[in-house]
Design a protein around this motif. Structure first.
Motif, PDB file in Angstrom:
ATOM      1  N   ASN A  58       0.815  -1.218   0.000  1.00  0.00           N
ATOM      2  CA  ASN A  58       0.000   0.000   0.000  1.00  0.00           C
ATOM      3  C   ASN A  58       0.855   1.277   0.000  1.00  0.00           C
ATOM      4  OD1 ASN A  58      -2.446  -1.414   0.055  1.00  0.00           O
ATOM      5  ND2 ASN A  58      -2.384  -1.597   2.276  1.00  0.00           N
ATOM      6  N   ASP A  59       2.137   1.131   0.287  1.00  0.00           N
ATOM      7  CA  ASP A  59       3.060   2.265   0.321  1.00  0.00           C
ATOM      8  C   ASP A  59       3.763   2.351  -1.039  1.00  0.00           C
ATOM      9  OD1 ASP A  59       5.215   4.023   0.676  1.00  0.00           O
ATOM     10  OD2 ASP A  59       5.563   3.385   2.742  1.00  0.00           O
ATOM     11  N   ARG A  60       3.291   3.259  -1.894  1.00  0.00           N
ATOM     12  CA  ARG A  60       3.790   3.316  -3.272  1.00  0.00           C
ATOM     13  C   ARG A  60       5.285   3.616  -3.328  1.00  0.00           C
ATOM     14  NH1 ARG A  60       4.334   6.742  -7.842  1.00  0.00           N
ATOM     15  NH2 ARG A  60       3.616   5.726  -9.778  1.00  0.00           N
ATOM     16  N   ASN A  61       5.756   4.551  -2.538  1.00  0.00           N
ATOM     17  CA  ASN A  61       7.180   4.877  -2.553  1.00  0.00           C
ATOM     18  C   ASN A  61       8.020   3.679  -2.119  1.00  0.00           C
ATOM     19  OD1 ASN A  61       6.772   7.527  -3.409  1.00  0.00           O
ATOM     20  ND2 ASN A  61       6.594   8.300  -1.314  1.00  0.00           N
ATOM     21  N   ALA A  62       7.545   2.975  -1.093  1.00  0.00           N
ATOM     22  CA  ALA A  62       8.267   1.794  -0.619  1.00  0.00           C
ATOM     23  C   ALA A  62       8.296   0.706  -1.682  1.00  0.00           C
ATOM     24  CB  ALA A  62       7.629   1.269   0.668  1.00  0.00           C
ATOM     25  N   VAL A  63       7.222   0.585  -2.436  1.00  0.00           N
ATOM     26  CA  VAL A  63       7.173  -0.403  -3.516  1.00  0.00           C
ATOM     27  C   VAL A  63       8.257  -0.124  -4.554  1.00  0.00           C
ATOM     28  CG1 VAL A  63       5.815  -1.200  -5.490  1.00  0.00           C
ATOM     29  CG2 VAL A  63       4.742  -1.012  -3.242  1.00  0.00           C
ATOM     30  N   PHE A  64       8.368   1.120  -4.984  1.00  0.00           N
ATOM     31  CA  PHE A  64       9.371   1.454  -6.000  1.00  0.00           C
ATOM     32  C   PHE A  64      10.790   1.223  -5.479  1.00  0.00           C
ATOM     33  CE2 PHE A  64       5.853   3.088  -8.285  1.00  0.00           C
ATOM     34  CZ  PHE A  64       6.254   3.282  -9.589  1.00  0.00           C
ATOM     35  N   GLY A 110      -2.426  -1.666  -4.448  1.00  0.00           N
ATOM     36  CA  GLY A 110      -1.161  -2.321  -4.147  1.00  0.00           C
ATOM     37  C   GLY A 110      -0.623  -3.055  -5.356  1.00  0.00           C
ATOM     38  N   LEU A 111      -1.495  -3.787  -6.044  1.00  0.00           N
ATOM     39  CA  LEU A 111      -1.093  -4.490  -7.268  1.00  0.00           C
ATOM     40  C   LEU A 111      -0.675  -3.499  -8.347  1.00  0.00           C
ATOM     41  CD1 LEU A 111      -2.678  -7.515  -8.995  1.00  0.00           C
ATOM     42  CD2 LEU A 111      -2.749  -5.334 -10.216  1.00  0.00           C
ATOM     43  N   LEU A 112      -1.392  -2.375  -8.437  1.00  0.00           N
ATOM     44  CA  LEU A 112      -1.054  -1.359  -9.428  1.00  0.00           C
ATOM     45  C   LEU A 112       0.322  -0.761  -9.169  1.00  0.00           C
ATOM     46  CD1 LEU A 112      -1.650   0.594 -11.755  1.00  0.00           C
ATOM     47  CD2 LEU A 112      -2.944   2.001 -10.128  1.00  0.00           C
ATOM     48  N   TRP A 113       0.633  -0.442  -7.905  1.00  0.00           N
ATOM     49  CA  TRP A 113       1.938   0.151  -7.605  1.00  0.00           C
ATOM     50  C   TRP A 113       3.076  -0.806  -7.976  1.00  0.00           C
ATOM     51  CZ3 TRP A 113      -0.713   3.938  -7.889  1.00  0.00           C
ATOM     52  CH2 TRP A 113      -1.571   4.463  -6.942  1.00  0.00           C
TER      53      TRP A 113
END
Length: 272
Positions: A58-64, A110-113
């Protein structure tokens, strides 16, 4: 030559099972989980083949940042399995705003990020395979699982469009559509809305429709997923389990019958 796989939600269920199957044959796996300690058993058994990553999708920055780290560590990412998500049980009226938002935030955003973060990596490689975990419930809705179905319907539409957008970059997209399996998806991992007495009959009907034999053995999915990953021309969709295909086939035959019966009305709505 072994593959490099990134699996989200690898702490339990399908994610952990598939991660272990890849590792057992010598592939390298970046496994993500909300708690790193949930991946300790994989690290202890497979050592450097595993790259454990703590991640809340759910954390987009963390995902990247997580995917940059995984790519730098593994050297490339051949396959993404977008597996993180959970089930929400409850009639539409029973579902709170917080429950609905959490469901959509994790299963869709979450899947999108993660999808957005993997695309520049795979585009630069000129290849890759994105596997999105949908569900048979992403193709039809059932009572008391409407918000979950809505999240998976979104995954279906998103992934169909994605496949058309990234084909020219050598990136393939597959939707996995399991029927029910004996994971903890419907147990400890699930969220259940507070029931309303008015919907008790609906809940009872759903429970009575569920048969133990309709639930597959999660371990039996591993060879199918390995075969999917190894195929040079993977399908856009793959059912998992023996219930999903005949069930969805029947659902769509019924839909086509209804559409056919109303086709003249539909055409008339177009105008001249």
């Amino acid at each position: 030559m072994g593959k490099t796989i990134l699996i989200t939600g690898a702490s339990k269920g399908f994610g952990k099972l598939w991660a272990k199957s890849f590792l057992e044959r010598g592939d390298k796996v970046a496994a993500t989980a909300r708690k790193l300690s949930d991946l300790d058993d994989l690290v202890q058994e497979f050592g450097d083949l595993v790259t454990p990553i703590q991640l809340d999708v759910n954390d987009r920055n963390a995902v990247f940042e997580a995917l940059k780290y995984a790519n730098a560590t593994l050297g490339r990412i051949d396959v993404l399995i977008n597996n993180a998500g959970f089930g929400l049980f409850g009639a539409i009226e029973e579902t709170t705003e917080e429950e609905a938002r959490q469901q959509i935030d994790t299963n869709v955003f979450g899947l999108l990020w993660v999808t957005q973060a993997i695309l520049p990596i795979m585009r630069n490689q000129g290849s890759g395979h994105i596997i999105q975990l949908s569900s048979a419930l992403g193709l039809t809705g059932v009572a008391t699982l409407g918000i979950y179905s809505a999240s998976k319907f979104a995954v279906e539409g998103l992934s169909e469009a994605l496949a058309a957008e990234v084909e020219e970059f050598g990136i393939k997209v597959t939707l996995l559509e399991p029927n029910g399996f004996t994971t903890d998806w419907a147990g400890p991992s699930a969220v259940k809305s507070k029931p309303m007495a008015e919907y008790q009959a609906v809940h009872d009907a759903f429970q009575s429709s569920v048969k133990p034999e309709d639930y597959g053995d999660p371990a039996a999915t591993a060879p199918a997923v390995l075969e999917l990953v190894d195929n040079d021309n993977p399908p856009s969709r793959l059912f998992l389990g023996k219930v999903a295909y005949p069930w969805i086939k029947s659902v769509y035959e019924n839909k086509l019958e209804v559409w056919e019966g109303w086709k003249d009305v539909s055409a008339s709505a177009h105008g001249k």
